[in-house]
Design an enzyme around this catalytic site. Structure first.
Site, PDB file in Angstrom:
ATOM      1  N   ASP A  20       1.185  -1.060   0.286  1.00 35.75           N
ATOM      2  CA  ASP A  20      -0.025   0.172   0.428  1.00 35.75           C
ATOM      3  C   ASP A  20       0.798   1.126  -0.012  1.00 35.75           C
ATOM      4  O   ASP A  20       1.875   1.317   0.924  1.00 35.75           O
ATOM      5  CB  ASP A  20      -1.284   0.446   1.197  1.00 35.75           C
ATOM      6  CG  ASP A  20      -1.972   0.987   1.088  1.00 35.75           C
ATOM      7  OD1 ASP A  20      -2.273   1.802   0.025  1.00 35.75           O
ATOM      8  OD2 ASP A  20      -2.160   1.853   2.114  1.00 35.75           O
ATOM      9  N   ASP A  24      -4.369   3.630   2.475  1.00 34.93           N
ATOM     10  CA  ASP A  24      -5.929   2.670   2.905  1.00 34.93           C
ATOM     11  C   ASP A  24      -5.696   1.635   2.833  1.00 34.93           C
ATOM     12  O   ASP A  24      -7.062   1.003   3.265  1.00 34.93           O
ATOM     13  CB  ASP A  24      -6.637   3.770   2.096  1.00 34.93           C
ATOM     14  CG  ASP A  24      -6.367   2.639   0.534  1.00 34.93           C
ATOM     15  OD1 ASP A  24      -5.353   2.135   0.536  1.00 34.93           O
ATOM     16  OD2 ASP A  24      -6.900   2.651  -0.549  1.00 34.93           O
ATOM     17  N   ASP A  28      -1.800  -0.711  -3.950  1.00 35.23           N
ATOM     18  CA  ASP A  28      -1.881  -0.111  -5.451  1.00 35.23           C
ATOM     19  C   ASP A  28      -0.981  -0.173  -5.840  1.00 35.23           C
ATOM     20  O   ASP A  28       0.409  -1.055  -5.473  1.00 35.23           O
ATOM     21  CB  ASP A  28      -2.465   1.056  -4.509  1.00 35.23           C
ATOM     22  CG  ASP A  28      -1.127   1.676  -4.004  1.00 35.23           C
ATOM     23  OD1 ASP A  28      -0.591   1.754  -3.676  1.00 35.23           O
ATOM     24  OD2 ASP A  28      -1.932   2.330  -2.590  1.00 35.23           O
ATOM     25  N   ASP A 199      -8.592 -15.237 -16.993  1.00 38.01           N
ATOM     26  CA  ASP A 199      -8.851 -15.885 -15.916  1.00 38.01           C
ATOM     27  C   ASP A 199     -10.665 -16.711 -16.847  1.00 38.01           C
ATOM     28  O   ASP A 199     -11.224 -16.822 -17.790  1.00 38.01           O
ATOM     29  CB  ASP A 199      -9.771 -14.885 -15.305  1.00 38.01           C
ATOM     30  CG  ASP A 199     -11.138 -15.089 -14.232  1.00 38.01           C
ATOM     31  OD1 ASP A 199      -9.975 -15.508 -13.337  1.00 38.01           O
ATOM     32  OD2 ASP A 199     -12.005 -15.142 -14.123  1.00 38.01           O
ATOM     33  N   GLU A 262      -6.381 -19.603 -17.675  1.00 38.93           N
ATOM     34  CA  GLU A 262      -6.745 -19.930 -16.531  1.00 38.93           C
ATOM     35  C   GLU A 262      -7.464 -21.351 -16.872  1.00 38.93           C
ATOM     36  O   GLU A 262      -8.875 -21.249 -16.983  1.00 38.93           O
ATOM     37  CB  GLU A 262      -7.373 -19.121 -15.195  1.00 38.93           C
ATOM     38  CG  GLU A 262      -7.502 -19.960 -13.936  1.00 38.93           C
ATOM     39  CD  GLU A 262      -8.518 -19.157 -12.995  1.00 38.93           C
ATOM     40  OE1 GLU A 262      -8.028 -19.439 -11.730  1.00 38.93           O
ATOM     41  OE2 GLU A 262      -9.750 -18.867 -13.720  1.00 38.93           O
TER      42      GLU A 262
HETATM   43  C1  GLC Z   1     -10.716 -16.975 -11.427  1.00 37.26           C
HETATM   44  C2  GLC Z   1     -10.338 -16.296  -9.984  1.00 37.26           C
HETATM   45  C3  GLC Z   1     -10.968 -15.992  -8.794  1.00 37.26           C
HETATM   46  C4  GLC Z   1     -12.263 -15.425  -9.258  1.00 37.26           C
HETATM   47  C5  GLC Z   1     -13.091 -16.354 -10.180  1.00 37.26           C
HETATM   48  C6  GLC Z   1     -14.401 -15.458 -10.717  1.00 37.26           C
HETATM   49  O1  GLC Z   1     -11.023 -18.457 -10.813  1.00 37.26           O
HETATM   50  O2  GLC Z   1      -8.962 -16.825 -10.162  1.00 37.26           O
HETATM   51  O3  GLC Z   1     -10.402 -15.221  -7.763  1.00 37.26           O
HETATM   52  O4  GLC Z   1     -12.864 -15.097  -7.974  1.00 37.26           O
HETATM   53  O5  GLC Z   1     -12.267 -16.663 -11.438  1.00 37.26           O
HETATM   54  O6  GLC Z   1     -13.612 -14.443 -11.734  1.00 37.26           O
HETATM   55 MG    MG Z   2      -4.035   2.094  -1.263  1.00 35.76          MG
END
Ligand code: GLC
Ligand code: MG
Length: 526
Positions: A20, A24, A28, A199, A262
């Site tokens: 950070d 906050d 970031d 993703d 992924e």
């Molecule tokens: C993937 C991400 C996970 C997320 C999911 C939905 O598996 O790694 O963190 O919750 O997709 O986007």
């Molecule tokens: Mg921050």
């Protein structure tokens, strides 16, 4: 010719928890920039940052409300450009996290889509009438528990969400969606990002007719709701190839950009994402190490099966940790985590290292009132809470481990005063020092970075293999157990051991004894 994403090592940053800079309590972009030198000293080649786009944070950024912006919690687009330039100036590549399967329900596209059945964006998402007689259109379950369909009273239809209801699934069968999403990728490629982790890529296209999924005969109490059914019609559909090809065609218009998918699928299906003639993603993530029993036999089998499944020309990769799965040090213990590091960084293929694993973070139970993971909150029965692997990175022993001057969004691990980057950087016997040594060896020895692999021994708790390139031959022997193991290896020069005591002469090849939790690397003459 090998590319950087073949010889290099990828390091995953979960941005909320890395550093950070503004107090906050949330990490970031300026924070990441300030810590790039840690990555340089470590010896990794690329940083993948989990989503940093504007988001209501229902799933902490995996619910994107604008694919071409930066969430103000993380900074500004100027901060992003600075970070990218700072990374490039250090020879580091930078990868973003692209979330094509679903947007946030706050995305203007979804707002339009839900506004009326006749809205031009209606078909950008997946809307269906209720089943005859009422109720959801089919039996599909959300990964986060419950039905994957949410009823919209105003229009009398349901929309699909394979994750939270705040994460409506986009309709990738609609060419306008494909075009808009490819535009978003182009935006970041044009800015100079070196690639994307994509993703839940295997979910992006669903069966066109939305049939019910069959039930899973192997479901047991304690497993997640989603596993009650087999994902026969909701995942890994043939038409995904077209989506992947379109993304790759775009990436290929740029220089040496990488696409990483992924994809949680068994090897025979996983490798199809390399695409026909290698025109798919460059690296479909191989997650098997995250879930394999930690035995020599099981890991040897993974290596054999994976290598055998790879299509010609496909480049392998291995993942040992991420922001969704239990940490390796929690699974196998601190001593064996050293062996695991040797494994990850000496297997054939691109390694992905999750931030915090290089110092042996374990994660630990989160007080109930501080749980933030939407999955854990919705399915309190499930064994694992993802918050455990998203705790802030401990940098030093100053207040809040140097992570923030404010209140960290998740608690720090209880051992941060001793287990932190500064302490381990100063200790040649630390796990961090071991990672640095290993990554240094990978850079120095082509046999490790890009060479061939062959198993040479799988006996008891010993797993041994060799890596070869040109006139170089390295032998790696791991003791995956907690007792002495005897093994015969070629004679050679000891390049590395995970032990911190002086190494007996005998540990240099021949008939040797590997101590509990010991792993070694030998250089053998060819
Ligand atoms: C993937 C991400 C996970 C997320 C999911 C939905 O598996 O790694 O963190 O919750 O997709 O986007
Ligand atoms: Mg921050």
């Amino acid at each position: 010719m090998t590319s950087w994403w073949q010889s290099g090592t990828i390091y995953q940053v979960y941005p909320r928890s890395f550093q950070d800079s503004d107090g906050d309590g949330i990490g970031d972009l300026k924070g990441i920039e300030a810590r790039l030198d840690h990555l340089v000293a470590l010896g990794v080649d690329a940083v993948w940052i989990s989503p940093i786009f504007p988001s209501p944070m229902a799933d902490f950024g995996y619910d994107v409300a604008d694919y071409t912006g930066i969430d103000p919690r993380f900074g500004t687009i100027a901060d992003f450009d600075d970070l990218l330039a700072a990374a490039h100036a250090r020879g580091l590549k930078l990868l973003l996290d692209f979330v094509p399967n679903h947007s946030s329900s706050e995305h203007p596209w979804f707002q339009a889509s839900r506004s009326a059945r006749t809205d031009p964006k209606r078909d950008w998402y997946i809307w269906r009438d209720p089943a005859p007689g009422g109720g959801p259109p089919n039996n599909w379950q959300s990964f986060f528990g419950g039905s994957a369909w949410e009823y919209d009273k105003a229009s009398g239809q349901y929309y699909l969400h394979l994750f939270l209801k705040e994460q409506p699934d986009l309709n990738w069968r609609n060419p306008a969606v494909q075009a808009a999403m490819l535009d978003a990728m182009r935006f970041w490629f044009d800015r100079g990002v070196d690639g994307f982790r994509i993703d839940v890529l295997w979910l992006a296209i669903k069966h066109a007719d939305f049939p019910d999924n069959p039930s899973n005969p192997d479901w047991r109490e304690g497993m997640q709701d989603i596993d009650r059914l087999l994902p026969t019609h909701s995942a890994d559909q043939p038409e995904i190839t077209g989506v992947v090809t379109a993304m790759r065609t775009l990436a290929d218009q740029y220089d040496e950009r990488v696409l990483i998918g992924e994809i949680y699928l068994p090897f025979d299906r996983l490798v199809t994402y390399y695409g026909p003639d290698g025109g798919g993603v460059h690296l479909p993530f191989n997650f098997e190490l995250l879930q394999t029993p930690w035995t020599a036999q099981a890991i040897a089998r993974l290596i054999t099966d994976y290598e055998a499944a790879l299509p010609p020309g496909a480049w392998p990769n291995w993942v040992l940790g991420n922001h969704d799965k239990p940490r390796i040090a929690a699974r196998v213990g601190q001593a064996q985590a050293r062996v695991a590091a040797v494994l990850l960084l000496t297997l054939r293929g691109t390694p992905t290292l999750y931030a915090g694993d290089e110092i042996g973070m374990t994660g630990e139970p989160i007080p109930t009132d501080r749980i933030r993971d939407p999955q854990a909150l919705r399915e309190p029965g499930i064994a694992f809470n993802r918050d455990e692997v998203r705790m802030p990175m401990p940098w030093n022993d100053s207040p809040n481990a140097g992570f923030t001057t404010g209140e960290p969004w998740l608690p720090l691990g209880s051992d941060w005063r001793t287990r932190n980057v500064a302490a381990q950087a100063a200790d040649p016997a630390s796990l961090l020092a071991l990672h640095r040594d290993l990554l240094h060896l990978r850079r120095k020895h082509a046999a490790l970075a890009t060479g061939d692999i062959a198993l040479i021994a799988v006996e008891g708790d010993v797993l041994a293999y060799e890596r070869t390139a040109d006139d170089e031959r390295l032998v790696i022997a791991l003791n995956l157990g907690t007792t002495d193991q005897h093994v015969t290896l070629p004679e050679g020069e000891l390049l590395l051991t995970t032990l911190n005591e002086p190494v007996p002469e005998a540990d240099r090849g021949g008939e040797i004894t590997l101590a509990p939790d010991e792993a070694i690397i030998l250089r053998v003459s060819r």
